[in-house]
Design a protein around this motif. Structure first.
Motif, PDB file in Angstrom:
ATOM      1  N   ASP A  91       0.764  -1.283  -0.041  1.00  0.00           N
ATOM      2  CA  ASP A  91      -0.047  -0.005   0.062  1.00  0.00           C
ATOM      3  C   ASP A  91       0.670   1.274  -0.247  1.00  0.00           C
ATOM      4  O   ASP A  91       0.534   2.260  -0.567  1.00  0.00           O
ATOM      5  CB  ASP A  91      -0.917  -0.014   1.025  1.00  0.00           C
ATOM      6  N   CYS A 103      -1.069  -0.764 -11.341  1.00  0.00           N
ATOM      7  CA  CYS A 103      -1.890  -1.763 -10.564  1.00  0.00           C
ATOM      8  C   CYS A 103      -2.215  -1.108  -9.322  1.00  0.00           C
ATOM      9  O   CYS A 103      -1.726  -0.241  -8.912  1.00  0.00           O
ATOM     10  CB  CYS A 103      -1.512  -3.222 -10.526  1.00  0.00           C
ATOM     11  N   SER A 104      -3.430  -1.528  -8.753  1.00  0.00           N
ATOM     12  CA  SER A 104      -3.869  -1.001  -7.600  1.00  0.00           C
ATOM     13  C   SER A 104      -3.081  -1.836  -6.414  1.00  0.00           C
ATOM     14  O   SER A 104      -2.581  -2.698  -6.533  1.00  0.00           O
ATOM     15  CB  SER A 104      -5.381  -1.272  -7.486  1.00  0.00           C
TER      16      SER A 104
END
Length: 318
Positions: A91, A103-104
């Protein structure tokens, strides 16, 4: 309108009706399907194929449906591996935006699950003690309770409140004092001469002499006997000292969670801290203070710490 694919039962029926030359319209009305769908199967069967051949081709074509698996460019993969080696979580890698990642956060975690990256390198998760664990170690008989703290300070917005503990070395012969500032999450490590209360008191007094007066407003310790000289520390340095409830490390969660990374980064339990310099112990904390945190809006603890002190305090600190 929801689109549903032909079932194997329907394909067998269509094949049967095609063999007896039933019209497309009649078959479509019977099966409550569109004529185009039935006509497509009829054309396939006229080539000498069977309903089973049609179903096999359908299954093969379906493999190309849906979203394809994410594959990062080689440069991004190398960057992720480099950041994970520096103790950054997925994160933070995505949220910090130092380098574009295609990408997430959730997708990056899935890449670890697919073993594109080494998941064992991610920070450890899990409970050290089961639910309902009762603390049986030594407790302070007389202490200032953490429940008095909220009446004296505004912790959620105020800078300068510390959580404190010690981590113990080989055979419990040495210790390191760990302090964490609640707002910036900056970690401070100090090396006392020993583990006794007087050793802790002397090292904290010496450290407070090196920082601007009243920069820090309070410390919240656990109930260990090494902090039994808390009144002398409080009076000499004009700082409020509180103690968490026995067996409730969650009341000092920030400090507890910082001790684990310090252990992994170079202060393991089997190390004799008396045999290493304080500069090494402080370097371990410095490494953690330069890792961005999601809870700090992807800034590093040291960046937030320096932004919360004025120029005069900074000059005195340096």
């Amino acid at each position: 309108m929801t689109c549903t694919h032909l079932t194997t039962h329907e394909l067998v029926l269509i094949e049967s009706y095609a063999k007896i030359n039933q019209s497309v319209a009649w078959t479509a009305q019977l099966l409550k399907r569109s004529r185009q769908t039935i006509h497509k199967v009829y054309l396939f069967l006229k080539k000498g194929s069977t309903a089973l051949d049609y179903y096999r081709q359908y299954k093969e074509n379906k493999k190309n449906c849906g979203r394809h698996l994410t594959r990062l460019p080689e440069s991004q993969k190398k960057y992720v591996q480099k950041m994970v080696a520096q103790e950054r979580t997925p994160d933070v890698i995505v949220g910090r935006e130092d380098h574009p990642i295609a990408c997430s956060v959730r997708t990056l975690y899935r890449l670890f699950d697919r073993e594109i990256f080494n998941r064992s390198e991610l920070p450890m998760k899990g409970k050290r003690k089961p639910n309902g664990h009762q603390e049986k170690r030594g407790k302070q008989a007389f202490r200032r309770s953490i429940h008095e703290r909220d009446n004296d300070h505004h912790f959620s917005q105020e800078f300068g409140h510390l959580e404190g503990d010690t981590i113990v070395g080989h055979k419990h012969k040495s210790a390191v004092i760990t302090l964490v500032e609640r707002l910036s999450k900056v970690i401070i490590t100090l090396k006392p001469v020993g583990r006794k209360a007087l050793d802790i008191e002397n090292r904290l007094n010496k450290w407070f002499e090196s920082v601007p007066k009243n920069l820090f407003k309070s410390i919240t310790f656990d109930c260990g006997k090494e902090f039994s000289n808390w009144k002398q520390i409080s009076n000499q340095n004009d700082i409020d000292i509180y103690f968490a409830d026995p067996g409730t490390p969650s009341q000092r969660g920030l400090n507890e969670n910082s001790n684990g990374p310090l252990r992994r980064d170079g202060l393991p339990k089997e190390m004799d801290f008396n045999k290493v310099d304080e500069s090494f112990i402080q370097a371990v904390a410095t490494k953690r203070n330069h890792i961005p945190r999601k809870s700090l809006n992807y800034r590093t603890p040291i960046e937030v710490f320096l932004s919360d002190i004025d120029d005069q305090e900074l000059s005195n600190l340096i």
